[in-house]
Write a protein that holds these residues in place. Structure first.
Motif, PDB file in Angstrom:
ATOM      1  N   PRO A   1       0.820  -1.221   0.000  1.00 34.12           N
ATOM      2  CA  PRO A   1       0.000   0.000   0.000  1.00 34.12           C
ATOM      3  C   PRO A   1       0.850   1.266   0.000  1.00 34.12           C
ATOM      4  CG  PRO A   1      -0.805  -1.561   1.617  1.00 34.12           C
ATOM      5  CD  PRO A   1       0.474  -2.099   1.123  1.00 34.12           C
ATOM      6  N   MET A   2       1.952   1.203   0.765  1.00 38.04           N
ATOM      7  CA  MET A   2       2.812   2.377   0.838  1.00 38.04           C
ATOM      8  C   MET A   2       3.427   2.665  -0.535  1.00 38.04           C
ATOM      9  SD  MET A   2       5.733   2.907   3.639  1.00 38.04           S
ATOM     10  CE  MET A   2       5.255   4.020   4.897  1.00 38.04           C
ATOM     11  N   ILE A   3       3.912   1.599  -1.191  1.00 36.29           N
ATOM     12  CA  ILE A   3       4.522   1.765  -2.512  1.00 36.29           C
ATOM     13  C   ILE A   3       3.485   2.313  -3.504  1.00 36.29           C
ATOM     14  CG2 ILE A   3       5.449   0.456  -4.478  1.00 36.29           C
ATOM     15  CD1 ILE A   3       6.797  -1.366  -2.301  1.00 36.29           C
ATOM     16  N   LYS A   4       2.279   1.774  -3.386  1.00 35.30           N
ATOM     17  CA  LYS A   4       1.221   2.240  -4.280  1.00 35.30           C
ATOM     18  C   LYS A   4       0.989   3.731  -4.097  1.00 35.30           C
ATOM     19  CE  LYS A   4      -2.741  -0.004  -4.701  1.00 35.30           C
ATOM     20  NZ  LYS A   4      -3.795  -0.900  -4.213  1.00 35.30           N
ATOM     21  N   LEU A   5       0.897   4.134  -2.835  1.00 33.43           N
ATOM     22  CA  LEU A   5       0.677   5.554  -2.562  1.00 33.43           C
ATOM     23  C   LEU A   5       1.826   6.385  -3.132  1.00 33.43           C
ATOM     24  CD1 LEU A   5      -0.657   5.419   1.103  1.00 33.43           C
ATOM     25  CD2 LEU A   5      -1.962   5.891  -0.962  1.00 33.43           C
ATOM     26  N   ALA A   6       3.019   5.888  -2.911  1.00 34.21           N
ATOM     27  CA  ALA A   6       4.196   6.642  -3.362  1.00 34.21           C
ATOM     28  C   ALA A   6       4.235   6.706  -4.895  1.00 34.21           C
ATOM     29  CB  ALA A   6       5.456   5.978  -2.814  1.00 34.21           C
TER      30      ALA A   6
END
Lengths: 543, 207
Positions: free
Chosen positions: B111-116
């Motif tokens: 999720p973090m990578i997606k947001l980034a």
């Protein structure tokens, strides 16, 4: 503009007119706002649901694990240990526990926390469930209104939970004895309460024992109640002999306190919470000191008071009417004497007057005592038991006692005494000894010795006599006896059945019998024919 | 690299529903398809703005999703509330390193990578960067692909809640973190959908 071969076809495509965007602010911005609201709401909900953080101090964190150890109130989980820290001075362990929100109202200043572990005491085994589940912090909710967030953990579980119905009483004892926290309190041998705690008096002269008596037994405690140490096995060697008193096995092991209420305490209000009582060492002492009216008196004796102890009875003709409070020696500088001073307490309530209404007043007043002393009432030390040498103070009337009175001016008033019977006995014995000593023992001994010597010669002579008898007379007697034997044998032979004498005698007797029968025939003939005597037989003539 | 002209530059646009190609008179959104009547636009309307809004919403929800417990297990030995991270730590401590890695990657890292990545894509499109367009497009495809797998955690919790419901012995309840996590996943998927990858290739008007 464009020379593309496709441009003609493109030109034939339908044309659309786009209208300018109507909305300046897109509705899509509601999404982050809503997300923010949701996030804030979730966070707020979680934080608000999170209960208070409580720090409890313990000396050791044995068995306590972060995130695992629970806080329980009545076995219901109300929180969990969140962190373990040291107090700033490293004396204590700070156990930070997160309690449930619902438990916030339980965090009052007199709430108590302790670590529940398996515990084995003399009389019970507790907390066995913690063997499996591990230790937990138990909580007891107090009644105070003052909220607080930091507590001092108890090292031992409390004896009585706060909301248990009942009453606390403070007992003042001279020493702790065999009582311990958790020791039972008995009423008529029924366990009705427990010892909660004890502490030394600030002056260091006694011990205050806090006991808790459960409902509904607490109403049997009133101003007339007496508490004593019921420590199982009571062995007493007193003036009245050997006394053995036992309680239940439980109290033999754990010690205990018993109480009883005076029989005539009808209508007395139950004692209020935290009433103070005295704790007696023994049941007897507890029930004996029911006497409310006390007359202190001082007695002075010349003789030894060995065997007289504090608590020894003051006896009037077998009735205990007081007890010895203090024994000391008093130096009379003016006379150059030392007197043994015995302070006693008299309980005048134990006397009853003839007139019912006055009751014990006669004995209890100065005038009454003065009159009794005038009639010869004196105190005397007497031996209760020759075996143990116990003494007691006896009050009795001595008709021939020299006149005396009570010195009321002194405190306590000095009452007159007479020498004890044992002292008299001692004097008599001394007199006997003196007389014995005056006897001419040497002379007596010499006489005895002389007499003995004479007796000795006499005995020797008699021995000689006996010996001569033995040597001379006895053989002669033996010969005589042999002759007698012979004579007797001869006589025996003569008298034997087949002896000649016997035969002759038998023949003679037979002849006599024949003669006797002949004679009878003659007499019969003569009876018939008396003329025969003259004429003879008739036949003879014919012939 | 030869710059290819885009349809939009040629004044062409097609209907998303009936695929009718049309010529725009002025390059603006808001027109209707002459054949089926659906709204026509050269690019997804307000793509950047919408993506940003959804992205920010996801970022906001990402915080409670990771801070709050996702799962509350009540058993006879007590109640335990687990966040995603505490679950990972528990798995790691109990030596299930591969599992810990999977959970960590699927639930925290992805999720973090997606947001980034989405932030990067939107920013780059907004500023009309012209570099690395291909790799950015690849990134976008990746984000769209993994989007559908991001709900794993929520599925696990939902399954456990339904399955482990033995009264008095063990009960599993969803925590507030699960809802937030689901929100993060949904919002990032929507953000990925709202983003128009053609924007990556749009040239600056005056170049």
């Amino acid at each position: 503009m464009s020379v593309d071969p496709l441009s003609d076809e493109l030109e034939s495509l339908p044309r659309v007119h786009s209208a300018p965007s109507r909305r300046r602010v897109s509705i899509v911005w509601l999404v982050p706002v809503v997300a923010l609201l949701i996030g804030l709401w979730l966070s707020w909900k979680t934080i608000s649901e999170r209960g208070p953080l409580v720090s409890i101090t313990f000396t050791t964190a044995e068995g306590i694990e972060v995130g695992k150890t629970r806080v329980k109130y009545r076995s219901v989980e109300v929180g969990v240990v969140e962190a373990l820290e040291f107090s700033p001075d490293r004396d204590m362990v700070l156990v930070r526990t997160r309690l449930h929100r619902s438990a916030t109202k339980y965090l009052v200043s007199d709430s108590r926390f302790w670590v529940e572990r398996p515990r084995v005491t003399g009389t019970s085994i507790e907390g066995l469930s913690t063997l499996l589940s591990g230790a937990y912090i138990a909580m007891d909710v107090g009644k105070s209104d003052k909220a607080t967030r930091s507590f001092h953990g108890m090292e031992k579980p409390p004896i009585v939970s706060v909301d248990r119905p009942g009453k606390y009483f403070t007992l003042r004892a001279d020493e702790l004895g065999s009582v311990d926290t958790g020791s039972p309190v008995y009423y008529l041998r029924l366990p009705v309460g427990q010892v909660v705690s004890y502490e030394l008096d600030p002056t260091g002269k006694g011990v205050d024992i806090l006991v808790f008596v459960n409902e509904p037994y607490e109403r049997f405690v009133n101003a007339q109640s007496r508490f004593w140490e019921a420590s199982g096995f009571d062995f007493e060697l007193g003036p009245t002999g050997i006394q053995v008193d036992t309680q239940s096995i439980n109290s033999i092991l754990a010690g205990g306190i018993a109480f009883q209420t005076r029989a005539n305490a009808e209508g007395t209000q139950p004692a209020s919470d935290n009433t103070r009582f005295r704790l007696f060492k023994r049941k007897q002492a507890a029930l004996a000191s029911e006497d409310l009216e006390v007359i202190p008196l001082r007695l002075a004796f010349q003789e030894s008071v060995r065997g007289l102890s504090i608590g020894s009875p003051v006896d009037f003709r077998g009735l205990t009417i007081g007890e010895v409070k203090k024994v000391s020696a008093l130096v009379d500088e003016a006379k150059g004497q030392v007197r043994m001073v015995v302070d006693i307490d008299l309980y005048p309530e134990r006397f009853r007057a003839m007139r019912v209404k006055q009751d014990h007043k006669f004995f209890g007043t100065k005038q009454g005592l003065d009159r009794l002393v005038g009639s010869g009432l004196r105190a005397q030390l007497r031996t209760a038991s020759l075996l143990s040498g116990q003494l007691f103070v006896a009050l009795d009337f001595f008709k021939d006692a020299p006149a005396a009175n009570i010195a009321w001016s002194q405190t306590p008033p000095l009452a007159p005494t007479v020498p004890g019977t044992f002292t008299e006995l001692e004097e008599n014995v001394a007199q006997i000894v003196r007389k014995v000593r005056q006897l001419p023992l040497d002379q007596v001994a010499a006489d005895v010795r002389r007499t003995l010597k004479t007796l000795d010669t006499t005995l020797e002579q008699s021995t000689q006599l006996v010996r001569s008898v033995d040597q001379k007379t006895v053989p002669a007697v033996g010969a005589v006896l042999g002759d007698v034997q012979k004579t007797l044998t001869g006589a025996d032979r003569v008298l034997a059945e087949d002896s000649a004498l016997q035969n002759d005698a038998r023949d003679a007797m037979r002849e006599v019998a024949r003669a006797a029968s002949s004679l009878r025939l003659l007499t019969d003939y003569l009876d018939e024919r008396p003329e025969a005597l003259v004429r003879g037989r008739p036949g003879e003539e014919l012939r | 690299m030869t710059v290819m002209p885009t349809a939009a530059e040629s004044g062409l646009l097609n209907c998303h529903h009936c695929m009718q190609l049309a010529r725009a008179v002025c390059i603006r959104a808001g027109a209707r398809c002459p054949r089926c009547g659906a709204s026509l636009h050269l690019r997804k309307p307000h793509s950047i703005r919408r993506t940003w809004a959804l992205l920010i919403g996801a970022c906001i929800l990402y915080v409670p999703a990771n801070m709050l417990p996702v799962m509350i297990t009540s058993s006879s030995f007590g109640r335990q509330a687990d966040t995603i991270m505490s679950g990972v730590i528990y798995l790691w401590n109990s030596r299930s390193w591969p599992l810990a890695a999977i959970v960590f990657i699927a639930s925290i890292a992805v999720p973090m990578i997606k947001l980034a990545v989405l932030s990067y894509l939107v920013t780059s499109s907004q500023l009309q960067w012209t570099t690395r367009r291909r790799s950015r497009t690849r990134l976008y495809r990746l984000v769209e692909f993994i989007g559908r797998w991001s709900m794993l955690d929520v599925f696990v919790v939902a399954l456990l809640v339904a399955l482990v419901h033995i009264k008095s012995l063990a009960v599993v309840q969803p925590g507030p973190g699960a809802a937030a996590f689901a929100g993060v996943v949904v919002l990032t998927m929507l953000a990925a959908m709202a983003f128009d990858p053609r924007l990556i290739w749009d040239r600056i008007e005056n170049s």
